[in-house]
Design a protein around this motif. Sequence first.
Motif, PDB file in Angstrom:
ATOM      1  N   SER A 223       0.855  -1.240  -0.033  1.00 39.27           N
ATOM      2  CA  SER A 223      -0.035  -0.111   0.151  1.00 39.27           C
ATOM      3  C   SER A 223       0.770   1.331  -0.161  1.00 39.27           C
ATOM      4  O   SER A 223       0.608   2.232  -0.640  1.00 39.27           O
ATOM      5  CB  SER A 223      -0.882   0.018   1.403  1.00 39.27           C
ATOM      6  OG  SER A 223      -1.508   1.197   1.378  1.00 39.27           O
ATOM      7  N   LYS A 224       1.942   1.104   0.656  1.00 42.85           N
ATOM      8  CA  LYS A 224       2.709   2.424   1.099  1.00 42.85           C
ATOM      9  C   LYS A 224       3.689   2.379  -0.337  1.00 42.85           C
ATOM     10  O   LYS A 224       4.004   3.645  -0.940  1.00 42.85           O
ATOM     11  CB  LYS A 224       3.911   2.002   1.830  1.00 42.85           C
ATOM     12  CG  LYS A 224       4.529   3.277   2.391  1.00 42.85           C
ATOM     13  CD  LYS A 224       3.420   3.956   3.486  1.00 42.85           C
ATOM     14  CE  LYS A 224       3.916   5.285   3.998  1.00 42.85           C
ATOM     15  NZ  LYS A 224       3.004   6.273   4.702  1.00 42.85           N
ATOM     16  N   ILE A 225       3.946   1.240  -1.044  1.00 44.98           N
ATOM     17  CA  ILE A 225       4.852   1.579  -2.440  1.00 44.98           C
ATOM     18  C   ILE A 225       3.843   1.951  -3.516  1.00 44.98           C
ATOM     19  O   ILE A 225       4.308   2.984  -4.193  1.00 44.98           O
ATOM     20  CB  ILE A 225       5.290  -0.020  -2.846  1.00 44.98           C
ATOM     21  CG1 ILE A 225       6.248  -0.709  -1.700  1.00 44.98           C
ATOM     22  CG2 ILE A 225       5.566  -0.259  -4.246  1.00 44.98           C
ATOM     23  CD1 ILE A 225       7.498   0.014  -1.941  1.00 44.98           C
ATOM     24  N   GLU A 226       2.707   1.638  -3.602  1.00 47.53           N
ATOM     25  CA  GLU A 226       1.843   2.252  -4.544  1.00 47.53           C
ATOM     26  C   GLU A 226       1.540   3.748  -4.073  1.00 47.53           C
ATOM     27  O   GLU A 226       1.411   4.813  -5.033  1.00 47.53           O
ATOM     28  CB  GLU A 226       0.407   1.743  -4.480  1.00 47.53           C
ATOM     29  CG  GLU A 226      -0.543   1.839  -5.436  1.00 47.53           C
ATOM     30  CD  GLU A 226      -1.848   1.035  -5.767  1.00 47.53           C
ATOM     31  OE1 GLU A 226      -2.795   1.196  -6.312  1.00 47.53           O
ATOM     32  OE2 GLU A 226      -1.736   0.155  -4.843  1.00 47.53           O
ATOM     33  N   GLU A 227       1.260   3.957  -2.981  1.00 43.22           N
ATOM     34  CA  GLU A 227       1.030   5.312  -2.727  1.00 43.22           C
ATOM     35  C   GLU A 227       2.280   6.226  -3.021  1.00 43.22           C
ATOM     36  O   GLU A 227       1.946   7.500  -3.407  1.00 43.22           O
ATOM     37  CB  GLU A 227       0.897   5.467  -0.859  1.00 43.22           C
ATOM     38  CG  GLU A 227       0.631   7.014  -0.380  1.00 43.22           C
ATOM     39  CD  GLU A 227       0.721   6.758   1.049  1.00 43.22           C
ATOM     40  OE1 GLU A 227       1.329   7.796   1.666  1.00 43.22           O
ATOM     41  OE2 GLU A 227       0.106   6.029   1.684  1.00 43.22           O
ATOM     42  N   ARG A 228       3.424   5.898  -2.801  1.00 39.30           N
ATOM     43  CA  ARG A 228       4.795   6.529  -3.165  1.00 39.30           C
ATOM     44  C   ARG A 228       5.205   6.491  -4.525  1.00 39.30           C
ATOM     45  O   ARG A 228       6.115   7.046  -5.110  1.00 39.30           O
ATOM     46  CB  ARG A 228       5.917   6.261  -2.263  1.00 39.30           C
ATOM     47  CG  ARG A 228       5.625   6.554  -0.816  1.00 39.30           C
ATOM     48  CD  ARG A 228       6.454   5.808   0.102  1.00 39.30           C
ATOM     49  NE  ARG A 228       7.727   6.291  -0.037  1.00 39.30           N
ATOM     50  CZ  ARG A 228       8.757   7.301   0.684  1.00 39.30           C
ATOM     51  NH1 ARG A 228       8.092   7.346   1.987  1.00 39.30           N
ATOM     52  NH2 ARG A 228       9.994   7.392   0.613  1.00 39.30           N
ATOM     53  N   GLY A 229       4.471   5.609  -5.386  1.00 36.61           N
ATOM     54  CA  GLY A 229       4.771   5.486  -6.769  1.00 36.61           C
ATOM     55  C   GLY A 229       6.242   4.766  -7.057  1.00 36.61           C
ATOM     56  O   GLY A 229       6.789   5.050  -7.970  1.00 36.61           O
TER      57      GLY A 229
ATOM     58  N   THR B 106       6.374   1.336  -7.587  1.00 36.51           N
ATOM     59  CA  THR B 106       6.279   0.039  -7.940  1.00 36.51           C
ATOM     60  C   THR B 106       7.190  -0.731  -8.726  1.00 36.51           C
ATOM     61  O   THR B 106       7.681  -1.848  -8.633  1.00 36.51           O
ATOM     62  CB  THR B 106       4.986   0.071  -8.873  1.00 36.51           C
ATOM     63  OG1 THR B 106       3.592   0.628  -8.076  1.00 36.51           O
ATOM     64  CG2 THR B 106       4.312  -1.508  -8.971  1.00 36.51           C
ATOM     65  N   SER B 107       7.927   0.152  -9.492  1.00 39.98           N
ATOM     66  CA  SER B 107       8.922  -0.335 -10.503  1.00 39.98           C
ATOM     67  C   SER B 107      10.114  -0.840  -9.715  1.00 39.98           C
ATOM     68  O   SER B 107      10.629  -1.781  -9.930  1.00 39.98           O
ATOM     69  CB  SER B 107       9.331   0.776 -11.575  1.00 39.98           C
ATOM     70  OG  SER B 107      10.201   0.210 -12.320  1.00 39.98           O
ATOM     71  N   ARG B 108      10.542   0.328  -8.918  1.00 44.34           N
ATOM     72  CA  ARG B 108      11.511  -0.104  -7.957  1.00 44.34           C
ATOM     73  C   ARG B 108      11.466  -1.375  -7.057  1.00 44.34           C
ATOM     74  O   ARG B 108      12.357  -2.003  -6.712  1.00 44.34           O
ATOM     75  CB  ARG B 108      12.111   1.152  -7.139  1.00 44.34           C
ATOM     76  CG  ARG B 108      12.679   2.407  -7.977  1.00 44.34           C
ATOM     77  CD  ARG B 108      12.948   3.445  -7.363  1.00 44.34           C
ATOM     78  NE  ARG B 108      14.154   3.100  -6.241  1.00 44.34           N
ATOM     79  CZ  ARG B 108      14.426   3.998  -5.150  1.00 44.34           C
ATOM     80  NH1 ARG B 108      13.695   4.990  -4.895  1.00 44.34           N
ATOM     81  NH2 ARG B 108      15.489   3.414  -4.367  1.00 44.34           N
ATOM     82  N   TYR B 109      10.228  -1.382  -6.423  1.00 46.41           N
ATOM     83  CA  TYR B 109       9.815  -2.449  -5.851  1.00 46.41           C
ATOM     84  C   TYR B 109       9.832  -3.777  -6.579  1.00 46.41           C
ATOM     85  O   TYR B 109      10.529  -4.700  -6.024  1.00 46.41           O
ATOM     86  CB  TYR B 109       8.392  -2.212  -5.424  1.00 46.41           C
ATOM     87  CG  TYR B 109       7.673  -3.388  -4.411  1.00 46.41           C
ATOM     88  CD1 TYR B 109       8.412  -3.659  -3.177  1.00 46.41           C
ATOM     89  CD2 TYR B 109       6.581  -3.947  -4.939  1.00 46.41           C
ATOM     90  CE1 TYR B 109       7.670  -4.536  -2.421  1.00 46.41           C
ATOM     91  CE2 TYR B 109       6.076  -4.830  -4.087  1.00 46.41           C
ATOM     92  CZ  TYR B 109       6.694  -5.400  -2.924  1.00 46.41           C
ATOM     93  OH  TYR B 109       5.906  -6.314  -2.094  1.00 46.41           O
ATOM     94  N   ALA B 110       9.460  -3.869  -7.902  1.00 44.74           N
ATOM     95  CA  ALA B 110       9.705  -5.096  -8.489  1.00 44.74           C
ATOM     96  C   ALA B 110      11.320  -5.394  -8.941  1.00 44.74           C
ATOM     97  O   ALA B 110      11.412  -6.609  -8.713  1.00 44.74           O
ATOM     98  CB  ALA B 110       8.838  -4.860  -9.788  1.00 44.74           C
TER      99      ALA B 110
END
Length: 258
Positions: free
Chosen positions: A154-160, A162-166
């Motif tokens: 949820s925090k990842i999506e909120e901060r945009g 997603t790409s770095r998370y993947a």
Amino acid sequence: MPETKPKPEHPLANILVNVIVPALVLSYLSKDPALQVKLGKAVRPWHIGPLWAMIVALALPLGYGAWHFIQTRKANFFSAIGVVSVLATGLVTYYLWNKDGTVKPNAGLLFGIKEALIPLFLAFAILGSRKSQTPLIRLFLYNDTIFDVPKIESKIEERGETSRYAGLLDGATKLFAGSFFLSSLMNLGLAQWFFRGFDANAIDALETYNSLVGKLNWSGLIAIGVPLMGILFLILTKLLKGLRELTGLKDEELMLPR
């Protein structure tokens, strides 16, 4: 009434039943009473012979796995891998043992290959699952029993991010797969080390074979398990560092309370 959750498995129970006890059985119960008499050695009540010792050693983890499934009514990935390993040991042993009490001369190599195949399979499976919706790293390490995954994502999506998370999870997956490639090589090498000088035609070849398999069980837990735990700690450390940067959360917020 709310459904009662099954009691969690003790963390040492699996190691005890699947590694330590079978190793002790193979090491101390494998002596053939008739051969002991022939060699002029003492026969102990626990000397049941190499065949029965191998049967008992294989039956213990299989029986434990069946009991655990009955208790929990859930298939466990790790238990399934253990059952496959036990069955593979039985099949390889059946092939290697000759009817005249000798062992095929390539026992060390074949048993080493058997030991190497499961971690090798897991390594390729982990790599192959990288782009799937359920990467295997989420089953082994990054899962909702350790991390607060919904909060993190949820925090990842909120901060945009997603790409770095993947990318972070992909890098952790590669390292994780690499640990199993290393385990595969170490399993093969350890088997070659223990079977060096093994006399496949000796009068006590079956007993010696069982003893070597038992030693491989417990020594593999130490010689291979300890380095792999170190690699897992490194992966976990890198994963936590990356998640802190991407989410702004602290470690105690990223991980579930124990």
